[in-house]
Write a protein that holds these residues in place. Structure first.
Motif, PDB file in Angstrom:
ATOM      1  N   ALA A  19       0.185  -3.746 -12.284  1.00  0.00           N
ATOM      2  CA  ALA A  19       1.027  -3.484 -11.119  1.00  0.00           C
ATOM      3  C   ALA A  19       1.411  -4.793 -10.435  1.00  0.00           C
ATOM      4  CB  ALA A  19       0.305  -2.584 -10.133  1.00  0.00           C
ATOM      5  N   GLN A  20       2.646  -4.866  -9.991  1.00  0.00           N
ATOM      6  CA  GLN A  20       3.106  -5.978  -9.166  1.00  0.00           C
ATOM      7  C   GLN A  20       3.361  -5.530  -7.727  1.00  0.00           C
ATOM      8  OE1 GLN A  20       6.467  -7.836 -11.065  1.00  0.00           O
ATOM      9  NE2 GLN A  20       5.370  -8.191 -12.970  1.00  0.00           N
ATOM     10  N   VAL A  21       3.596  -4.241  -7.539  1.00  0.00           N
ATOM     11  CA  VAL A  21       3.760  -3.657  -6.211  1.00  0.00           C
ATOM     12  C   VAL A  21       2.939  -2.374  -6.165  1.00  0.00           C
ATOM     13  CG1 VAL A  21       5.356  -2.599  -4.559  1.00  0.00           C
ATOM     14  CG2 VAL A  21       6.068  -4.615  -5.867  1.00  0.00           C
ATOM     15  N   VAL A  22       2.097  -2.243  -5.131  1.00  0.00           N
ATOM     16  CA  VAL A  22       1.329  -1.015  -4.903  1.00  0.00           C
ATOM     17  C   VAL A  22       1.695  -0.512  -3.516  1.00  0.00           C
ATOM     18  CG1 VAL A  22      -0.956   0.033  -4.709  1.00  0.00           C
ATOM     19  CG2 VAL A  22      -0.559  -1.801  -6.378  1.00  0.00           C
ATOM     20  N   VAL A  23       2.250   0.690  -3.449  1.00  0.00           N
ATOM     21  CA  VAL A  23       2.680   1.278  -2.182  1.00  0.00           C
ATOM     22  C   VAL A  23       1.698   2.381  -1.800  1.00  0.00           C
ATOM     23  CG1 VAL A  23       4.535   2.432  -0.935  1.00  0.00           C
ATOM     24  CG2 VAL A  23       5.093   0.792  -2.749  1.00  0.00           C
ATOM     25  N   GLY A  45     -10.577  -9.043  -6.376  1.00  0.00           N
ATOM     26  CA  GLY A  45     -11.810  -9.168  -7.145  1.00  0.00           C
ATOM     27  C   GLY A  45     -11.584  -9.190  -8.642  1.00  0.00           C
ATOM     28  N   ARG A  46     -10.427  -8.693  -9.087  1.00  0.00           N
ATOM     29  CA  ARG A  46     -10.057  -8.761 -10.495  1.00  0.00           C
ATOM     30  C   ARG A  46      -9.299 -10.050 -10.830  1.00  0.00           C
ATOM     31  NH1 ARG A  46      -9.578  -3.861 -13.689  1.00  0.00           N
ATOM     32  NH2 ARG A  46     -11.536  -2.744 -13.361  1.00  0.00           N
ATOM     33  N   GLY A  47      -9.295 -11.003  -9.902  1.00  0.00           N
ATOM     34  CA  GLY A  47      -8.636 -12.273 -10.174  1.00  0.00           C
ATOM     35  C   GLY A  47      -7.169 -12.305  -9.841  1.00  0.00           C
ATOM     36  N   ARG A  48      -6.663 -11.287  -9.115  1.00  0.00           N
ATOM     37  CA  ARG A  48      -5.258 -11.276  -8.741  1.00  0.00           C
ATOM     38  C   ARG A  48      -5.059 -11.995  -7.409  1.00  0.00           C
ATOM     39  NH1 ARG A  48      -2.713  -6.948 -11.232  1.00  0.00           N
ATOM     40  NH2 ARG A  48      -0.783  -8.138 -10.913  1.00  0.00           N
ATOM     41  N   ARG A  49      -3.896 -12.571  -7.238  1.00  0.00           N
ATOM     42  CA  ARG A  49      -3.511 -13.176  -5.957  1.00  0.00           C
ATOM     43  C   ARG A  49      -2.697 -12.122  -5.209  1.00  0.00           C
ATOM     44  NH1 ARG A  49      -0.172 -18.081  -7.775  1.00  0.00           N
ATOM     45  NH2 ARG A  49       0.537 -16.455  -9.205  1.00  0.00           N
ATOM     46  N   VAL A  50      -3.276 -11.579  -4.144  1.00  0.00           N
ATOM     47  CA  VAL A  50      -2.770 -10.345  -3.535  1.00  0.00           C
ATOM     48  C   VAL A  50      -2.294 -10.610  -2.111  1.00  0.00           C
ATOM     49  CG1 VAL A  50      -3.295  -7.930  -3.037  1.00  0.00           C
ATOM     50  CG2 VAL A  50      -4.519  -9.115  -4.883  1.00  0.00           C
ATOM     51  N   LEU A 149       8.544 -10.919  -0.899  1.00  0.00           N
ATOM     52  CA  LEU A 149       7.159 -11.107  -1.350  1.00  0.00           C
ATOM     53  C   LEU A 149       7.020 -10.862  -2.844  1.00  0.00           C
ATOM     54  CD1 LEU A 149       5.326  -9.390   1.627  1.00  0.00           C
ATOM     55  CD2 LEU A 149       5.373 -11.832   1.116  1.00  0.00           C
ATOM     56  N   ASP A 150       7.787  -9.922  -3.379  1.00  0.00           N
ATOM     57  CA  ASP A 150       7.725  -9.666  -4.820  1.00  0.00           C
ATOM     58  C   ASP A 150       8.170 -10.884  -5.611  1.00  0.00           C
ATOM     59  OD1 ASP A 150       7.491  -7.813  -7.164  1.00  0.00           O
ATOM     60  OD2 ASP A 150       9.655  -8.221  -7.281  1.00  0.00           O
ATOM     61  N   ARG A 151       9.007 -11.712  -5.025  1.00  0.00           N
ATOM     62  CA  ARG A 151       9.509 -12.904  -5.711  1.00  0.00           C
ATOM     63  C   ARG A 151       8.788 -14.181  -5.297  1.00  0.00           C
ATOM     64  NH1 ARG A 151      12.739  -8.986  -5.847  1.00  0.00           N
ATOM     65  NH2 ARG A 151      14.417  -8.767  -7.372  1.00  0.00           N
ATOM     66  N   ASP A 152       7.791 -14.043  -4.436  1.00  0.00           N
ATOM     67  CA  ASP A 152       7.042 -15.206  -3.969  1.00  0.00           C
ATOM     68  C   ASP A 152       6.049 -15.630  -5.048  1.00  0.00           C
ATOM     69  OD1 ASP A 152       5.237 -16.980  -2.648  1.00  0.00           O
ATOM     70  OD2 ASP A 152       5.805 -16.104  -0.726  1.00  0.00           O
ATOM     71  N   PRO A 153       6.157 -16.862  -5.568  1.00  0.00           N
ATOM     72  CA  PRO A 153       5.266 -17.281  -6.664  1.00  0.00           C
ATOM     73  C   PRO A 153       3.805 -17.380  -6.259  1.00  0.00           C
ATOM     74  CG  PRO A 153       6.558 -19.141  -5.851  1.00  0.00           C
ATOM     75  CD  PRO A 153       7.106 -17.921  -5.190  1.00  0.00           C
ATOM     76  N   ARG A 154       3.494 -17.305  -4.964  1.00  0.00           N
ATOM     77  CA  ARG A 154       2.092 -17.378  -4.547  1.00  0.00           C
ATOM     78  C   ARG A 154       1.329 -16.102  -4.893  1.00  0.00           C
ATOM     79  NH1 ARG A 154       2.520 -18.577   1.720  1.00  0.00           N
ATOM     80  NH2 ARG A 154       4.220 -17.052   1.455  1.00  0.00           N
TER      81      ARG A 154
END
Length: 383
Positions: A19-23, A45-50, A149-154
């Motif tokens: 997932a890249q977007v969770v609503v 906790g799964r290593g994602r930058r959220v 935010l979806d396009r933010d590389p952070r």
């Protein structure tokens, strides 16, 4: 014949893989903001930058994350705080509180072709009313912010907390409504779009004459302000429409997941079912149902009724108090049975055979340890 094996579901995080977007959407007052923050913590906790975003005016997210006051730009949760909760690099967690006015202003600054046009829009009285209006501004600006935010590389994934469900439908429909409005014949005529040269000047002159006539009849200056607003807005409409179209596609993308959050009560359950059906009608991906604040029985407590409980406790507590404990136990069992039936009805109505059930807590979630407890409940094995 032996009983069928219980249905064991994939964990909620497994269902959110990729997932890249969770609503997170659903009725108000059921812990939706907390659920969004807990899911963001789990994904980190799964290593994602959220990045977790709330448009909840109660502003509970900052309290739960321990980051102080949230603004319109994401702020990171301290690495040391996350490490204490089992989140290690590369996992990161950022949080923000949507500010409609700042988001509107930023969008105008981005889309305006020159500083003069930008200042003309920002100074227009109609624009100032629209950008600060309570109704509708959250939905529009949430669309714009989600796009950014979806396009933010952070960030690898954005978790969005939405308004209560009927307003959340406004959010879901906002891209279509924005595009439809900007593409409508009335707005195109007012802006002189689709015409060039003499035709465009005639259209604009006709609009100005019509608005001027209405002002003379009514004495209302807002008509002149509206004319000015539409004139300065013209060069920005293509940008608004493109942004709306991009988010419309994003909300239907395979990397977007909708988690419907509700409670076991009849009113929130009905709203959750309504929302789930709307998702299906508009072709948006439903991933999971979360039922918060459910009364559950501890398996270690046994299944005896209140009379049996009271009889066991009478030697230690005395008969009157033991009987009172027994009656309380019966009330708890009835509540647990009622909530179990509600979860079963929700499961059937939403099409999630193994919804996530989060037990009722005896305290509010105002800090990270409590948020971690919600995270653990969300990730517990289900069957």
């Amino acid at each position: 014949m032996s009983a069928p094996a219980p249905l064991v579901a994939a964990s909620l995080l497994d269902r959110l893989a990729g997932a890249q977007v969770v609503v997170c959407a659903g009725p108000g007052g059921v812990g939706k903001t907390t659920t969004a923050a807990a899911l963001a913590l789990a994904l980190a906790g799964r290593g994602r930058r959220v990045a977790v975003v709330t448009i909840d005016p109660a502003r509970r997210l900052a309290d739960a994350l321990g980051v102080g006051t949230l603004g319109n730009d994401p702020v990171p949760v301290a690495p040391g705080t996350l490490a204490a909760l089992g989140v290690a690099p590369p996992g990161e967690l950022w949080a923000m509180m949507l500010d409609p006015k700042l988001t509107f202003d930023g969008l105008v600054a981005e889309l305006a072709p020159d500083p003069q046009r930008r200042e003309a829009v920002l100074a227009n009285p109609i624009y100032r009313q629209i950008s600060t209006a309570a109704g509708g501004s959250h939905e529009f600006t949430a669309v714009a912010r989600l796009h950014d935010l979806d396009r933010d590389p952070r960030f690898d994934v954005v978790v969005l907390d939405t308004p209560p469900s009927r307003n959340a439908l406004d959010f879901l429909d906002a891209p279509d409504r924005i595009a439809g409005f900007l593409e409508g014949r009335a707005v195109q005529a007012l802006l002189g779009q689709g015409r060039t040269g003499i035709a465009a000047r005639v259209a604009r002159r006709g609009t100005n004459l019509a608005l001027g006539g209405l002002r003379r009849l009514t004495g209302v200056e807002v008509l002149e302000q509206l004319a000015t607003f539409l004139a300065v807005l013209g060069p920005l409409t293509d940008g608004f429409a493109a942004r709306a179209a991009a988010v419309r596609a994003l909300l239907r993308a395979p990397t977007t997941r909708f988690v419907v959050v509700t409670g076991p009560g009849p009113v929130p359950a009905g709203e959750a079912i309504f929302f789930r059906r709307h998702l299906q009608a508009v072709g948006m991906p439903f991933t999971a149902l979360v039922v918060n604040r459910v009364t559950v029985l501890d398996p270690a407590s046994g299944d005896g009724d209140g009379g049996a409980v009271g009889a066991r406790l009478a030697p230690a507590l005395g008969a009157p108090l033991a009987a009172k404990v027994g009656r309380t136990w019966d009330d708890h069992r009835r509540l647990a049975a009622r909530d179990a039936e509600a979860v079963a009805r929700l499961s059937a109505a939403t099409g999630d055979p193994t919804p996530v059930v989060v037990p009722m807590l005896d305290h509010e979630v105002f800090d990270l340890p409590a948020l971690a407890a919600i995270r653990d409940a969300l990730l517990a094995p289900r069957s």
